[in-house]
Scaffold this active site. Structure first.
Site, PDB file in Angstrom:
ATOM      1  N   CYS A 261     -34.189   0.037   6.400  1.00  0.00           N
ATOM      2  CA  CYS A 261     -34.618   1.130   5.523  1.00  0.00           C
ATOM      3  C   CYS A 261     -33.661   2.314   5.666  1.00  0.00           C
ATOM      4  O   CYS A 261     -32.731   2.284   6.455  1.00  0.00           O
ATOM      5  CB  CYS A 261     -36.039   1.561   5.877  1.00  0.00           C
ATOM      6  SG  CYS A 261     -37.224   0.203   5.912  1.00  0.00           S
ATOM      7  N   MET A 262     -33.916   3.360   4.907  1.00  0.00           N
ATOM      8  CA  MET A 262     -33.034   4.534   4.965  1.00  0.00           C
ATOM      9  C   MET A 262     -33.100   5.213   6.327  1.00  0.00           C
ATOM     10  O   MET A 262     -32.083   5.660   6.858  1.00  0.00           O
ATOM     11  CB  MET A 262     -33.433   5.530   3.872  1.00  0.00           C
ATOM     12  CG  MET A 262     -32.472   6.701   3.740  1.00  0.00           C
ATOM     13  SD  MET A 262     -33.061   7.947   2.573  1.00  0.00           S
ATOM     14  CE  MET A 262     -32.941   7.074   1.027  1.00  0.00           C
ATOM     15  N   ASP A 263     -34.316   5.287   6.902  1.00  0.00           N
ATOM     16  CA  ASP A 263     -34.521   6.088   8.114  1.00  0.00           C
ATOM     17  C   ASP A 263     -34.959   5.281   9.322  1.00  0.00           C
ATOM     18  O   ASP A 263     -35.123   5.839  10.399  1.00  0.00           O
ATOM     19  CB  ASP A 263     -35.626   7.123   7.871  1.00  0.00           C
ATOM     20  CG  ASP A 263     -35.540   7.745   6.509  1.00  0.00           C
ATOM     21  OD1 ASP A 263     -34.482   8.324   6.217  1.00  0.00           O
ATOM     22  OD2 ASP A 263     -36.503   7.631   5.734  1.00  0.00           O
TER      23      ASP A 263
ATOM     24  N   ARG B 116       1.374   1.915  17.516  1.00  0.00           N
ATOM     25  CA  ARG B 116       0.273   2.784  17.057  1.00  0.00           C
ATOM     26  C   ARG B 116      -1.042   2.044  17.264  1.00  0.00           C
ATOM     27  O   ARG B 116      -1.378   1.146  16.494  1.00  0.00           O
ATOM     28  CB  ARG B 116       0.436   3.093  15.559  1.00  0.00           C
ATOM     29  CG  ARG B 116       1.782   3.697  15.163  1.00  0.00           C
ATOM     30  CD  ARG B 116       1.806   4.035  13.669  1.00  0.00           C
ATOM     31  NE  ARG B 116       1.476   2.903  12.825  1.00  0.00           N
ATOM     32  CZ  ARG B 116       2.354   2.053  12.300  1.00  0.00           C
ATOM     33  NH1 ARG B 116       3.656   2.220  12.507  1.00  0.00           N
ATOM     34  NH2 ARG B 116       1.948   1.050  11.545  1.00  0.00           N
TER      35      ARG B 116
ATOM     36  N   HIS C 171       3.857  -0.747   8.204  1.00  0.00           N
ATOM     37  CA  HIS C 171       2.522  -1.183   8.640  1.00  0.00           C
ATOM     38  C   HIS C 171       2.314  -2.630   8.203  1.00  0.00           C
ATOM     39  O   HIS C 171       2.703  -3.020   7.098  1.00  0.00           O
ATOM     40  CB  HIS C 171       1.482  -0.252   8.009  1.00  0.00           C
ATOM     41  CG  HIS C 171       0.110  -0.320   8.598  1.00  0.00           C
ATOM     42  ND1 HIS C 171      -0.136  -0.361   9.949  1.00  0.00           N
ATOM     43  CD2 HIS C 171      -1.109  -0.327   7.992  1.00  0.00           C
ATOM     44  CE1 HIS C 171      -1.453  -0.398  10.156  1.00  0.00           C
ATOM     45  NE2 HIS C 171      -2.070  -0.379   8.983  1.00  0.00           N
TER      46      HIS C 171
ATOM     47  N   ARG D  89       0.892  -1.161   0.000  1.00  0.00           N
ATOM     48  CA  ARG D  89       0.000   0.000   0.000  1.00  0.00           C
ATOM     49  C   ARG D  89       0.931   1.212   0.000  1.00  0.00           C
ATOM     50  O   ARG D  89       1.849   1.264  -0.806  1.00  0.00           O
ATOM     51  CB  ARG D  89      -0.919  -0.087   1.231  1.00  0.00           C
ATOM     52  CG  ARG D  89      -2.262   0.589   1.066  1.00  0.00           C
ATOM     53  CD  ARG D  89      -3.173   0.363   2.255  1.00  0.00           C
ATOM     54  NE  ARG D  89      -2.693   0.987   3.482  1.00  0.00           N
ATOM     55  CZ  ARG D  89      -3.317   0.934   4.658  1.00  0.00           C
ATOM     56  NH1 ARG D  89      -4.453   0.291   4.782  1.00  0.00           N
ATOM     57  NH2 ARG D  89      -2.833   1.529   5.723  1.00  0.00           N
TER      58      ARG D  89
ATOM     59  N   TYR E 237     -39.654  -3.466   3.355  1.00  0.00           N
ATOM     60  CA  TYR E 237     -39.631  -3.557   1.892  1.00  0.00           C
ATOM     61  C   TYR E 237     -39.373  -4.974   1.415  1.00  0.00           C
ATOM     62  O   TYR E 237     -38.467  -5.642   1.911  1.00  0.00           O
ATOM     63  CB  TYR E 237     -38.547  -2.635   1.325  1.00  0.00           C
ATOM     64  CG  TYR E 237     -38.810  -1.162   1.544  1.00  0.00           C
ATOM     65  CD1 TYR E 237     -40.017  -0.582   1.150  1.00  0.00           C
ATOM     66  CD2 TYR E 237     -37.845  -0.353   2.126  1.00  0.00           C
ATOM     67  CE1 TYR E 237     -40.244   0.778   1.337  1.00  0.00           C
ATOM     68  CE2 TYR E 237     -38.059   1.002   2.322  1.00  0.00           C
ATOM     69  CZ  TYR E 237     -39.263   1.559   1.922  1.00  0.00           C
ATOM     70  OH  TYR E 237     -39.482   2.892   2.115  1.00  0.00           O
TER      71      TYR E 237
HETATM   72  C1  LIG Z   1      -5.296   3.110  11.322  1.00  0.00           C
HETATM   73  C2  LIG Z   1      -3.851   2.830  11.498  1.00  0.00           C
HETATM   74  C3  LIG Z   1      -3.350   2.296  12.699  1.00  0.00           C
HETATM   75  C4  LIG Z   1      -4.253   1.820  13.818  1.00  0.00           C
HETATM   76  O1  LIG Z   1      -4.666   0.513  13.534  1.00  0.00           O
HETATM   77  P1  LIG Z   1      -5.562  -0.308  14.590  1.00  0.00           P
HETATM   78  O2  LIG Z   1      -5.683  -1.634  13.961  1.00  0.00           O
HETATM   79  O3  LIG Z   1      -6.856   0.421  14.685  1.00  0.00           O
HETATM   80  O4  LIG Z   1      -4.812  -0.304  15.860  1.00  0.00           O
HETATM   81  C5  LIG Z   1      -1.995   2.177  12.850  1.00  0.00           C
HETATM   82  N1  LIG Z   1      -1.153   2.552  11.858  1.00  0.00           N
HETATM   83  C6  LIG Z   1      -1.594   3.037  10.684  1.00  0.00           C
HETATM   84  C7  LIG Z   1      -0.625   3.417   9.640  1.00  0.00           C
HETATM   85  C8  LIG Z   1      -2.943   3.177  10.450  1.00  0.00           C
HETATM   86  O5  LIG Z   1      -3.376   3.654   9.285  1.00  0.00           O
END
Ligand SMILES: *Cc1c(COP(=O)(O)O)cnc(C)c1O
Length: 391
Positions: free
Chosen positions: A314-316, A223, A167, A135, A267
């Protein structure tokens, strides 16, 4: 929830739950050393309110906040946040100068981005390497050039490389071979960065699942997003940590009515009563981000019982089976919450509709209002504790 039933559907977020979860995660990562905790509050704090979630996180000892975009980071600064703050998803034309001026650390994936940031420097910048998610981030073939360029910008005083990170692709599946491969690739990137003369303050790889399941991936900082909101990052795999879901979604019942065997509901009449029963109408729908997939699958909590959703979303609004009871309009309907009162959780909804808990909480919106409560503060008031928290 003991609060009066709202006139309209609402999201209630308990900031004390966020603080509780952040403390648990901070304790978890610091047992073996000084690992820092970044709380990820992107996407409006996963639907919990970015500013409020960020405040709760800082109060509970988060060292960093993390967001995707520069706009999100600037909104945190505008709301008064002053601590370490990283963002990582920039698009051509983004205002790096504003980010740098606001003391926000930005992430460079490419040489072009790095040059753009250096041009508005001196800037604190982190470099993202792609170790196998395929990514964002620099591809393996580009690491050496990116590190060399960063070292040159650093020598010229235009940037300071404060972090190198990546990541994971499969952190919720601890036995997946991608985890070992990515961690090894990340260690190689750090060796190459070192060889290029870079000396970052922090290196980081782990999201919530890896924080909980893979201590070898902690490096200097983790993170954490989803776990801070009390939701399970790896359902079925995560050990019991005592996390508490922070979000409750509730609504008033609009009306209830008797149905006879053979009556079709909503629906397309995808559900037809096969016996006499009763149903209730709940005033939220897919316009509020309640998945249409919840029709005939998810359940809600009414008068101390699970009530299945009948027929299409439904929508609402949607319709629930009240099993012959006729509670009055205004009766509380809890779509999901922490789960300790018996109500469904966001995880239950995710399983019912075939998605992940992240999507259940993050996609909410439409006409839902949102308010924040602090269950710890309330306890202090009730106890009239003079030494209670004063934040
Ligand atoms: C969203 C994100 C996280 C957090 O991930 P979780 O699985 O919610 O802990 C950490 N690093 C990056 C780069 C992210 O985009």
């Amino acid at each position: 929830m003991t609060d009066p039933v709202p006139h309209r559907a609402e999201i209630v977020v308990d900031v004390a739950a966020i603080r509780h979860n952040v403390r648990i995660l901070k304790d978890l990562v610091t047992v073996d050393g000084p690992v820092q905790l970044m709380v990820v509050v992107k996407a409006d704090g996963y639907g919990h309110g970015m500013v409020e979630a960020g405040e709760a996180a800082r109060d509970a000892g988060a060292d960093w906040l993390g967001v995707a975009t520069i706009d999100e980071a600037l909104a945190l600064r505008a709301a008064g946040d002053r601590g370490p703050l990283l963002c990582w998803l920039t698009a051509p034309g983004d205002d790096f100068a504003a980010a740098v001026a606001a003391g926000i650390e930005v992430t460079a994936y490419t040489l072009a981005e790095l040059d753009e940031i250096a041009a508005v420097g001196p800037a604190r910048v982190q470099l993202k390497v792609d170790t196998g998610l395929s990514r964002g981030g620099a591809s393996r073939a580009d690491w050496e050039a990116l590190f060399a360029a960063a070292a040159a910008h650093e020598a010229a005083g235009r940037v300071q490389v404060t972090g190198i990170w990546s990541h994971l692709a499969a952190s919720d599946q601890p036995a997946h071979p991608a985890n070992d491969a990515q961690e090894a690739a990340f260690r190689e990137a750090l060796r190459l960065a070192d060889a290029a003369g870079l000396d970052p303050e922090v290196t980081h790889l782990a999201n919530s699942a890896a924080t909980v399941l893979r201590p070898s991936a902690h490096f200097d900082l983790v993170r954490c997003g989803i776990a801070c909101y009390g939701l399970d990052p790896a359902p079925g795999v995560t050990p019991r940590l005592g996390l508490r879901p922070a979000m409750t979604v509730r609504a008033p019942l609009l009306m209830s009515k008797a149905l006879s065997a053979g009556d079709g509901v909503s629906y397309g009449h995808t559900w037809v009563a096969d016996h006499d029963t009763s149903v209730g109408v709940v005033p939220v729908g897919y316009a509020e981000g309640i998945s249409r997939g919840a029709g005939n699958t998810a359940s809600v909590w009414v008068e101390d019982s699970l009530r299945p959703i009948r027929g299409r979303m439904c929508m609402d609004q949607f319709v629930v089976d009240l099993h012959g009871e006729l509670p009055p309009p205004g009766t509380e309907v809890v779509l999901f919450g922490p789960g300790d009162g018996g109500e469904p959780t966001a995880q239950d909804w995710a399983e019912a509709i075939g998605t992940i808990n992240y999507e259940v909480v993050t996609r909410l919106g439409g006409r839902l209002s949102r308010r924040h409560v602090d269950s710890e503060e309330q306890d202090d008031d009730e106890n009239e504790n003079p030494g209670g928290t004063t934040r």
